[in-house]
Design a protein around this motif. Structure first.
Motif, PDB file in Angstrom:
ATOM      1  N   THR A  77       1.075  -7.714  -8.778  1.00  0.00           N
ATOM      2  CA  THR A  77       1.777  -7.784  -7.614  1.00  0.00           C
ATOM      3  C   THR A  77       3.328  -7.169  -7.830  1.00  0.00           C
ATOM      4  O   THR A  77       4.389  -7.470  -6.903  1.00  0.00           O
ATOM      5  CB  THR A  77       1.955  -9.095  -7.043  1.00  0.00           C
ATOM      6  N   GLY A  78       3.712  -6.789  -9.175  1.00  0.00           N
ATOM      7  CA  GLY A  78       4.860  -6.170  -9.508  1.00  0.00           C
ATOM      8  C   GLY A  78       5.952  -6.575 -10.503  1.00  0.00           C
ATOM      9  O   GLY A  78       7.037  -6.037 -10.670  1.00  0.00           O
ATOM     10  N   GLU A  79       5.656  -7.796 -10.925  1.00  0.00           N
ATOM     11  CA  GLU A  79       6.497  -8.323 -12.142  1.00  0.00           C
ATOM     12  C   GLU A  79       5.895  -8.142 -13.572  1.00  0.00           C
ATOM     13  O   GLU A  79       4.453  -8.129 -13.731  1.00  0.00           O
ATOM     14  CB  GLU A  79       6.827  -9.743 -11.683  1.00  0.00           C
ATOM     15  N   PRO A  80       6.806  -7.722 -14.470  1.00  0.00           N
ATOM     16  CA  PRO A  80       8.011  -7.873 -14.440  1.00  0.00           C
ATOM     17  C   PRO A  80       8.672  -6.491 -13.946  1.00  0.00           C
ATOM     18  O   PRO A  80      10.009  -6.701 -14.120  1.00  0.00           O
ATOM     19  CB  PRO A  80       8.605  -8.197 -15.849  1.00  0.00           C
ATOM     20  N   GLY A  81       7.998  -5.611 -13.726  1.00  0.00           N
ATOM     21  CA  GLY A  81       8.582  -4.227 -13.277  1.00  0.00           C
ATOM     22  C   GLY A  81       9.489  -4.234 -12.310  1.00  0.00           C
ATOM     23  O   GLY A  81      10.711  -3.574 -12.405  1.00  0.00           O
ATOM     24  N   LEU A  82       9.310  -5.137 -11.244  1.00  0.00           N
ATOM     25  CA  LEU A  82      10.310  -5.147 -10.210  1.00  0.00           C
ATOM     26  C   LEU A  82      11.958  -5.743 -10.762  1.00  0.00           C
ATOM     27  O   LEU A  82      12.892  -5.234 -10.290  1.00  0.00           O
ATOM     28  CB  LEU A  82       9.907  -5.825  -8.991  1.00  0.00           C
ATOM     29  N   THR A  83      11.589  -6.573 -11.549  1.00  0.00           N
ATOM     30  CA  THR A  83      12.987  -7.303 -11.829  1.00  0.00           C
ATOM     31  C   THR A  83      13.697  -6.243 -12.652  1.00  0.00           C
ATOM     32  O   THR A  83      15.016  -6.150 -12.711  1.00  0.00           O
ATOM     33  CB  THR A  83      12.595  -8.838 -12.621  1.00  0.00           C
ATOM     34  N   GLU A 112       4.996  -3.527  -1.388  1.00  0.00           N
ATOM     35  CA  GLU A 112       5.450  -4.396  -0.320  1.00  0.00           C
ATOM     36  C   GLU A 112       6.626  -5.105  -0.592  1.00  0.00           C
ATOM     37  O   GLU A 112       7.726  -5.179  -0.340  1.00  0.00           O
ATOM     38  CB  GLU A 112       4.489  -5.150   0.328  1.00  0.00           C
ATOM     39  N   ASN A 113       6.320  -5.599  -1.986  1.00  0.00           N
ATOM     40  CA  ASN A 113       7.491  -6.643  -2.585  1.00  0.00           C
ATOM     41  C   ASN A 113       8.701  -5.753  -3.049  1.00  0.00           C
ATOM     42  O   ASN A 113       9.692  -6.276  -2.782  1.00  0.00           O
ATOM     43  CB  ASN A 113       6.951  -7.051  -3.998  1.00  0.00           C
ATOM     44  N   ALA A 114       8.402  -4.342  -3.434  1.00  0.00           N
ATOM     45  CA  ALA A 114       9.678  -3.650  -3.983  1.00  0.00           C
ATOM     46  C   ALA A 114      10.441  -3.344  -2.578  1.00  0.00           C
ATOM     47  O   ALA A 114      11.508  -3.338  -2.505  1.00  0.00           O
ATOM     48  CB  ALA A 114       8.978  -2.240  -4.567  1.00  0.00           C
ATOM     49  N   GLN A 115       9.617  -2.916  -1.344  1.00  0.00           N
ATOM     50  CA  GLN A 115      10.301  -2.368   0.035  1.00  0.00           C
ATOM     51  C   GLN A 115      11.379  -3.978   0.288  1.00  0.00           C
ATOM     52  O   GLN A 115      12.273  -3.714   0.935  1.00  0.00           O
ATOM     53  CB  GLN A 115       9.499  -2.329   0.786  1.00  0.00           C
ATOM     54  N   ARG A 116      10.373  -5.042   0.142  1.00  0.00           N
ATOM     55  CA  ARG A 116      11.222  -6.239   0.807  1.00  0.00           C
ATOM     56  C   ARG A 116      12.490  -6.441   0.001  1.00  0.00           C
ATOM     57  O   ARG A 116      13.244  -7.056   0.673  1.00  0.00           O
ATOM     58  CB  ARG A 116      10.295  -7.230   0.530  1.00  0.00           C
ATOM     59  N   ARG A 117      12.406  -5.998  -1.476  1.00  0.00           N
ATOM     60  CA  ARG A 117      13.790  -6.384  -2.308  1.00  0.00           C
ATOM     61  C   ARG A 117      14.717  -5.209  -2.150  1.00  0.00           C
ATOM     62  O   ARG A 117      15.770  -5.150  -2.586  1.00  0.00           O
ATOM     63  CB  ARG A 117      13.331  -6.456  -3.494  1.00  0.00           C
ATOM     64  N   THR A 120       4.503   3.488  -7.798  1.00  0.00           N
ATOM     65  CA  THR A 120       3.485   2.890  -8.168  1.00  0.00           C
ATOM     66  C   THR A 120       2.214   3.979  -8.321  1.00  0.00           C
ATOM     67  O   THR A 120       2.278   4.824  -7.658  1.00  0.00           O
ATOM     68  CB  THR A 120       2.842   1.909  -7.020  1.00  0.00           C
ATOM     69  N   ARG A 121       1.305   3.576  -9.410  1.00  0.00           N
ATOM     70  CA  ARG A 121       0.372   4.530  -9.948  1.00  0.00           C
ATOM     71  C   ARG A 121      -0.957   3.903 -10.212  1.00  0.00           C
ATOM     72  O   ARG A 121      -0.768   2.813 -11.195  1.00  0.00           O
ATOM     73  CB  ARG A 121       0.989   5.431 -10.885  1.00  0.00           C
TER      74      ARG A 121
END
Length: 281
Positions: free
Chosen positions: A60-66, A91-96, A103-104
């Protein structure tokens, strides 16, 4: 990859896609739980400037989004075998408000990137589930630039992870589940001493280190623990799906008793232990 490993990979893909809704529902709880391991990965990788970072098994995106938030001039590529999980990450990236994330959907054992494409590679709790861990490590090393850094987190031994054994222990006491094949994916597959050092060294990395990192699953109540684990943990759901009603109720009662005995004040905050393994190309 041989047919048996390909079959395991397809099972993994189907499982993570199937449970993506549960992960979305409980994302805040589990991302808080796993944050210390992600923070240690980030500390070791030390992303900066215009670094390009690959986050494998990004879920769902971590730790990549951080990481992406830390390097606004850089770029993060989030990969996962399950498209449904990466949809949540997007969606989490867009929200932040993160615009430097891509994403791939891909298999770690056949990364679709050129040699020496990334300054760093992160992988939080993916290795235990890879059908061929040696090939996965070699692929990560292949796409690293010279001097690049790799850091991964895996679960430590069962004795230090009551958050898993509370429910899986009750299941095994009440159900005759088939033993997993040797080397099959599993939560504690990477906990044996020396595993991380050997794996990264065989992949050609140097300056390898291993550090234990603690986490805490802050469920607050036994109800939240039971609900979360039965909605995100594929082995739990698979086992309970084979249990008759009476056995399922018995397992549930045993889990509640175990939680209540360990946390008599009703404040369910379960300690956990992971290993963070680091190496350089």
């Amino acid at each position: 990859m041989d047919s048996q490993l390909e079959s395991i990979r397809e099972q993994q893909k189907a499982s993570w896609n199937r449970f993506s809704a549960g992960w979305k529902k409980w994302d805040e709880l589990f991302m808080d739980f796993l944050r210390p391991m992600g923070d240690e990965i980030i500390r070791l990788l030390d992303p900066k400037g215009q670094d390009v970072v690959l986050d494998v098994a990004g879920g769902t995106g971590e730790p990549g989004l951080t990481i992406a938030a830390r390097i606004p001039q850089g770029r993060v590529v989030l990969t996962d075998l399950a498209a449904n999980m990466l949809e949540i990450a997007g969606e989490n990236a867009q929200r932040r408000g993160l615009t430097n994330v891509e994403t791939r959907v891909c298999d770690v054992c056949a990364l679709p990137f050129a040699d020496q494409s990334f300054d760093a590679v992160s992988c939080r709790f993916g290795f235990m589930f890879f059908p061929d861990m040696d090939l996965a490590a070699r692929e990560m090393a292949r796409v690293l630039k010279p001097g690049g850094r790799l850091a991964t987190a895996v679960w430590n031994v069962a004795e230090k992870n009551f958050w898993v054994t509370a429910i899986m222990g009750a299941i095994h006491r009440n159900m005759a589940l088939p033993a997993p094949a040797p080397g099959a994916p599993g939560m504690f597959r990477c906990a044996q001493p020396g595993w991380g050092e050997a794996l990264l060294a065989q992949a050609g990395l140097k300056n390898v280190s291993v550090r234990e990192v603690a986490g805490r699953l802050d469920c607050q109540t036994a109800d939240v623990y039971w609900q979360a684990m039965t909605e995100v943990a594929a082995p739990v759901v698979a086992a309970l799906g084979q249990a008759d009603e009476a056995t399922g109720e018995k397992i549930r009662d045993e889990v509640y008793r175990a939680i209540e005995q360990k946390f008599p004040d009703g404040n369910v905050r379960i300690d956990a232990s992971a290993l963070v393994v680091y190496g350089e190309k």
